[in-house]
Design a protein around this motif. Structure first.
Motif, PDB file in Angstrom:
ATOM      1  N   PRO A   8      63.119  61.169-105.452  1.00 56.82           N
ATOM      2  CA  PRO A   8      61.875  60.393-105.344  1.00 56.82           C
ATOM      3  C   PRO A   8      60.844  60.790-106.400  1.00 56.82           C
ATOM      4  N   ALA A   9      60.691  62.084-106.640  1.00 61.84           N
ATOM      5  CA  ALA A   9      59.713  62.549-107.631  1.00 61.84           C
ATOM      6  C   ALA A   9      60.083  62.072-109.036  1.00 61.84           C
ATOM      7  N   ALA A  10      61.353  62.136-109.386  1.00 61.39           N
ATOM      8  CA  ALA A  10      61.799  61.697-110.705  1.00 61.39           C
ATOM      9  C   ALA A  10      61.665  60.180-110.854  1.00 61.39           C
ATOM     10  N   ALA A  11      61.938  59.442-109.779  1.00 58.38           N
ATOM     11  CA  ALA A  11      61.794  57.983-109.826  1.00 58.38           C
ATOM     12  C   ALA A  11      60.333  57.595-110.062  1.00 58.38           C
ATOM     13  N   LEU A  12      59.433  58.220-109.329  1.00 61.79           N
ATOM     14  CA  LEU A  12      58.007  57.934-109.522  1.00 61.79           C
ATOM     15  C   LEU A  12      57.572  58.295-110.922  1.00 61.79           C
ATOM     16  N   ASP A  13      58.034  59.427-111.430  1.00 67.34           N
ATOM     17  CA  ASP A  13      57.684  59.855-112.785  1.00 67.34           C
ATOM     18  C   ASP A  13      58.201  58.856-113.818  1.00 67.34           C
ATOM     19  N   SER A  14      59.404  58.323-113.619  1.00 70.41           N
ATOM     20  CA  SER A  14      59.969  57.360-114.568  1.00 70.41           C
ATOM     21  C   SER A  14      59.186  56.050-114.586  1.00 70.41           C
ATOM     22  N   LEU A  15      58.481  55.770-113.493  1.00 70.79           N
ATOM     23  CA  LEU A  15      57.672  54.555-113.398  1.00 70.79           C
ATOM     24  C   LEU A  15      56.195  54.813-113.708  1.00 70.79           C
ATOM     25  N   ASP A  16      55.886  56.032-114.168  1.00 73.51           N
ATOM     26  CA  ASP A  16      54.502  56.441-114.434  1.00 73.51           C
ATOM     27  C   ASP A  16      53.628  56.204-113.217  1.00 73.51           C
ATOM     28  N   SER A  17      54.115  56.594-112.050  1.00 73.71           N
ATOM     29  CA  SER A  17      53.383  56.423-110.810  1.00 73.71           C
ATOM     30  C   SER A  17      53.366  57.752-110.061  1.00 73.71           C
ATOM     31  N   SER A  18      52.791  57.734-108.858  1.00 74.91           N
ATOM     32  CA  SER A  18      52.742  58.931-108.030  1.00 74.91           C
ATOM     33  C   SER A  18      52.756  58.502-106.573  1.00 74.91           C
ATOM     34  N   MET A  19      52.784  59.465-105.666  1.00 78.00           N
ATOM     35  CA  MET A  19      52.751  59.157-104.238  1.00 78.00           C
ATOM     36  C   MET A  19      51.442  58.475-103.849  1.00 78.00           C
ATOM     37  N   GLU A  20      50.410  58.670-104.638  1.00 82.11           N
ATOM     38  CA  GLU A  20      49.116  58.043-104.361  1.00 82.11           C
ATOM     39  C   GLU A  20      49.031  56.628-104.940  1.00 82.11           C
ATOM     40  N   GLY A  21      50.019  56.214-105.712  1.00 81.33           N
ATOM     41  CA  GLY A  21      50.012  54.888-106.324  1.00 81.33           C
ATOM     42  C   GLY A  21      49.575  54.959-107.772  1.00 81.33           C
ATOM     43  N   LEU A  22      49.313  53.812-108.332  1.00 83.38           N
ATOM     44  CA  LEU A  22      48.894  53.733-109.733  1.00 83.38           C
ATOM     45  C   LEU A  22      47.413  54.022-109.871  1.00 83.38           C
ATOM     46  N   ALA A  23      47.054  54.579-111.009  1.00 85.00           N
ATOM     47  CA  ALA A  23      45.639  54.723-111.332  1.00 85.00           C
ATOM     48  C   ALA A  23      45.081  53.333-111.601  1.00 85.00           C
ATOM     49  N   ASP A  24      43.776  53.151-111.428  1.00 81.63           N
ATOM     50  CA  ASP A  24      43.161  51.840-111.645  1.00 81.63           C
ATOM     51  C   ASP A  24      43.451  51.300-113.035  1.00 81.63           C
ATOM     52  N   THR A  25      43.417  52.167-114.044  1.00 82.21           N
ATOM     53  CA  THR A  25      43.675  51.705-115.408  1.00 82.21           C
ATOM     54  C   THR A  25      45.122  51.262-115.574  1.00 82.21           C
TER      55      THR A  25
END
Length: 52
Positions: A8-25
């Protein structure tokens, strides 16, 4: 490598995301680049109607 093979951590990293979601920018940039996440409805004829 396919995303379903990643942790899960690697998948989120590959999508430039996090458990908190995307940054507004990131959200605004992706919305501008890809648009809203919508599924287009299609009107396909039923197989039964095609045979009848």
């Amino acid at each position: 490598m396919k995303i379903h093979h990643l942790t899960p951590a690697a998948a989120l990293d590959s999508l430039d995301s996090s458990m908190e979601g995307l940054a507004d920018t990131s959200f605004e940039g992706r919305l501008h680049a890809f648009g809203f996440n919508r599924i287009e409805e299609s009107r396909k004829k039923s197989v039964l109607l095609a045979v009848a």
